[in-house]
Scaffold this motif. Sequence first.
Motif, mmCIF file in Angstrom:
data_model
loop_
_atom_site.group_PDB
_atom_site.id
_atom_site.type_symbol
_atom_site.label_atom_id
_atom_site.label_comp_id
_atom_site.label_asym_id
_atom_site.label_seq_id
_atom_site.Cartn_x
_atom_site.Cartn_y
_atom_site.Cartn_z
ATOM 1 N N ASP A 157 1.109 -1.268 0.081
ATOM 2 C CA ASP A 157 -0.321 -0.033 0.054
ATOM 3 C C ASP A 157 0.865 1.668 0.231
ATOM 4 O OD1 ASP A 157 -2.280 -0.962 0.177
ATOM 5 O OD2 ASP A 157 -2.795 -1.176 1.764
ATOM 6 N N PHE A 158 1.977 1.183 0.906
ATOM 7 C CA PHE A 158 2.818 2.110 1.353
ATOM 8 C C PHE A 158 3.322 2.057 -0.661
ATOM 9 C CE2 PHE A 158 7.171 4.194 1.523
ATOM 10 C CZ PHE A 158 7.002 5.272 1.521
ATOM 11 N N PHE A 159 4.105 1.825 -1.004
ATOM 12 C CA PHE A 159 4.559 1.798 -2.035
ATOM 13 C C PHE A 159 3.197 2.418 -3.016
ATOM 14 C CE2 PHE A 159 7.214 -1.764 -0.942
ATOM 15 C CZ PHE A 159 7.968 -1.761 -0.288
ATOM 16 N N THR A 160 2.080 1.887 -3.597
ATOM 17 C CA THR A 160 1.496 1.761 -4.441
ATOM 18 C C THR A 160 0.597 3.679 -4.515
ATOM 19 O OG1 THR A 160 0.432 -0.168 -3.927
ATOM 20 C CG2 THR A 160 -0.844 1.882 -4.620
ATOM 21 N N ALA A 161 1.290 4.427 -3.427
ATOM 22 C CA ALA A 161 0.955 5.437 -2.572
ATOM 23 C C ALA A 161 1.836 6.165 -3.122
ATOM 24 C CB ALA A 161 0.988 6.058 -0.797
ATOM 25 N N CYS A 162 3.003 6.552 -3.076
ATOM 26 C CA CYS A 162 4.386 6.383 -3.104
ATOM 27 C C CYS A 162 4.052 6.385 -5.018
ATOM 28 C CB CYS A 162 5.921 5.836 -3.263
ATOM 29 S SG CYS A 162 6.313 5.753 -1.110
ATOM 30 N N LEU A 163 4.401 5.744 -5.813
ATOM 31 C CA LEU A 163 4.027 5.525 -6.949
ATOM 32 C C LEU A 163 2.950 6.760 -7.270
ATOM 33 C CD1 LEU A 163 5.439 4.389 -9.768
ATOM 34 C CD2 LEU A 163 3.816 2.504 -9.158
ATOM 35 N N LEU A 164 1.422 6.709 -7.300
ATOM 36 C CA LEU A 164 0.511 7.674 -7.212
ATOM 37 C C LEU A 164 0.888 9.007 -6.912
ATOM 38 C CD1 LEU A 164 -2.314 5.430 -6.767
ATOM 39 C CD2 LEU A 164 -1.084 6.179 -8.977
ATOM 40 N N THR A 165 1.691 9.101 -6.422
ATOM 41 C CA THR A 165 2.105 10.912 -5.890
ATOM 42 C C THR A 165 3.384 11.014 -6.272
ATOM 43 O OG1 THR A 165 3.244 9.949 -3.538
ATOM 44 C CG2 THR A 165 0.633 11.027 -3.532
ATOM 45 N N HIS A 166 4.262 10.746 -7.497
ATOM 46 C CA HIS A 166 5.252 10.578 -7.937
ATOM 47 C C HIS A 166 6.537 10.994 -6.628
ATOM 48 C CE1 HIS A 166 2.943 11.149 -11.622
ATOM 49 N NE2 HIS A 166 2.566 12.181 -10.286
ATOM 50 N N ARG A 167 6.642 9.717 -5.702
ATOM 51 C CA ARG A 167 8.115 9.837 -5.063
ATOM 52 C C ARG A 167 8.604 8.418 -4.993
ATOM 53 N NH1 ARG A 167 5.562 10.347 1.172
ATOM 54 N NH2 ARG A 167 7.178 9.462 1.513
ATOM 55 N N GLU A 169 11.744 8.203 -5.726
ATOM 56 C CA GLU A 169 12.981 7.864 -5.454
ATOM 57 C C GLU A 169 13.481 6.585 -4.791
ATOM 58 O OE1 GLU A 169 16.823 10.708 -3.756
ATOM 59 O OE2 GLU A 169 14.562 11.860 -3.473
ATOM 60 N N MET A 170 14.182 6.412 -4.803
ATOM 61 C CA MET A 170 14.691 4.467 -4.276
ATOM 62 C C MET A 170 13.461 4.028 -3.870
ATOM 63 S SD MET A 170 17.684 5.670 -3.120
ATOM 64 C CE MET A 170 18.402 3.906 -1.963
ATOM 65 N N THR A 177 13.599 -4.810 -2.310
ATOM 66 C CA THR A 177 14.096 -4.754 -0.918
ATOM 67 C C THR A 177 13.066 -5.632 0.242
ATOM 68 O OG1 THR A 177 15.291 -3.396 -0.409
ATOM 69 C CG2 THR A 177 14.987 -4.443 2.031
ATOM 70 N N VAL A 178 11.580 -5.882 0.005
ATOM 71 C CA VAL A 178 11.138 -6.515 0.187
ATOM 72 C C VAL A 178 10.596 -7.895 -0.745
ATOM 73 C CG1 VAL A 178 8.433 -6.058 0.656
ATOM 74 C CG2 VAL A 178 9.800 -4.277 1.105
ATOM 75 N N LEU A 179 10.746 -7.725 -1.383
ATOM 76 C CA LEU A 179 10.510 -8.685 -3.097
ATOM 77 C C LEU A 179 11.236 -9.801 -2.191
ATOM 78 C CD1 LEU A 179 8.517 -9.424 -5.067
ATOM 79 C CD2 LEU A 179 10.252 -7.914 -6.812
ATOM 80 N N GLN A 190 3.986 -6.202 -9.961
ATOM 81 C CA GLN A 190 3.636 -5.654 -10.608
ATOM 82 C C GLN A 190 3.960 -3.508 -10.671
ATOM 83 O OE1 GLN A 190 -0.694 -4.146 -10.375
ATOM 84 N NE2 GLN A 190 -1.082 -3.917 -12.281
ATOM 85 N N LEU A 191 3.975 -3.516 -8.903
ATOM 86 C CA LEU A 191 4.743 -1.641 -8.776
ATOM 87 C C LEU A 191 5.952 -1.254 -9.466
ATOM 88 C CD1 LEU A 191 3.056 -2.065 -5.102
ATOM 89 C CD2 LEU A 191 2.360 -0.518 -7.262
ATOM 90 N N LEU A 192 6.449 -3.059 -9.301
ATOM 91 C CA LEU A 192 8.096 -2.979 -9.539
ATOM 92 C C LEU A 192 8.718 -1.891 -10.938
ATOM 93 C CD1 LEU A 192 11.823 -2.756 -8.367
ATOM 94 C CD2 LEU A 192 11.304 -4.690 -8.840
ATOM 95 N N ALA A 193 7.711 -3.258 -11.226
ATOM 96 C CA ALA A 193 7.647 -2.845 -13.253
ATOM 97 C C ALA A 193 6.935 -1.831 -13.309
ATOM 98 C CB ALA A 193 6.762 -4.429 -13.938
ATOM 99 N N ALA A 194 6.007 -1.047 -12.662
ATOM 100 C CA ALA A 194 5.212 0.179 -13.273
ATOM 101 C C ALA A 194 6.385 1.300 -12.938
ATOM 102 C CB ALA A 194 4.144 0.251 -12.082
ATOM 103 N N THR A 195 7.653 0.933 -11.393
ATOM 104 C CA THR A 195 8.083 2.532 -11.452
ATOM 105 C C THR A 195 8.760 2.912 -12.183
ATOM 106 O OG1 THR A 195 7.674 1.750 -8.781
ATOM 107 C CG2 THR A 195 9.819 2.801 -9.426
ATOM 108 N N TYR A 196 9.890 1.140 -13.201
ATOM 109 C CA TYR A 196 10.542 0.975 -13.948
ATOM 110 C C TYR A 196 9.933 2.664 -15.300
ATOM 111 C CZ TYR A 196 13.828 -0.723 -11.711
ATOM 112 O OH TYR A 196 14.979 -1.361 -10.925
ATOM 113 N N CYS A 197 8.102 1.706 -15.209
ATOM 114 C CA CYS A 197 7.312 2.364 -16.843
ATOM 115 C C CYS A 197 7.743 3.212 -16.831
ATOM 116 C CB CYS A 197 6.402 1.246 -16.936
ATOM 117 S SG CYS A 197 5.362 1.958 -17.611
#
Length: 253
Positions: A157-167, A169-170, A177-179, A190-197
């Motif tokens: 949930d945290f990673f999702t929120a970060c991605l959707l707020t463009h946070r 970095e790192m 680390t969690v994966l 999905q979140l990791l691939a979406a981050t790179y995308c």
Amino acid sequence: MRIAGGAETQSAARRALLTALLLRRGQFVGMGELTELLWDDPPSSAVANIRSHLTGLRRGLDSAQPGLSKRLTTSRGAETGYALSVDANELDLSCFLKLARQGKELLAAGDHRAAAGRLDEALALWRGPFGQRLPSTRWFHAHTVGLSNTRFEACQDFFTACLLTHRTEMLSYRIETVLAEAPYRQRLWQLLAATYCTQGDVAGALGVIERCRTVFADELGLDVPPGVEAIRAAALTWDTERAHRLVAEMARQ
């Protein structure tokens, strides 16, 4: 484990008993269950050993804070039981569960920035994976699996929120680390691939998806999860907005 910043609980058995009593926060735990959490194959002296460890635990509580042992109470009914009185705001686990629940609700409601803040606060309460230096009994295994899954959900949930707020970095590093702890969680891939995308790194996104395919096909005999395949389509068309939409849809589920 530290009590109110006091001395660490050194005895493995006392640490296990204290952990169990904290997990049940205020509820009586019977002698039979205390035996199960310490041993899968208990010795004949189990009850005597537990009573001795509880005496030592009381001394440890008073050593950390005079009078603290008064919170450890005994029930002598059909079965002797013990309970430790702890307020919810005194226990990191209770605070974590409350913050994680609030973060999930904010995420589902579309308040991504507030969700990220609440979930970041929740995850900061963790000092490492649950279950370290505890008996490898079936009782603790069940609780370890349950609490670990709860932490993984909060991380997602945290990673999702970060991605959707463009946070971002790192962010890929934190997801990796969690994966490493939970390689079969589809949402993490999905979140990791979406981050790179969303960062415009098509090669990075496709590399993640290929790693995911290897894990799921070679180790589980499964196809790449649909959510991860959807990110592949977004990456191949350089459609970062589509990747964001996919993550947002996942947050509302």
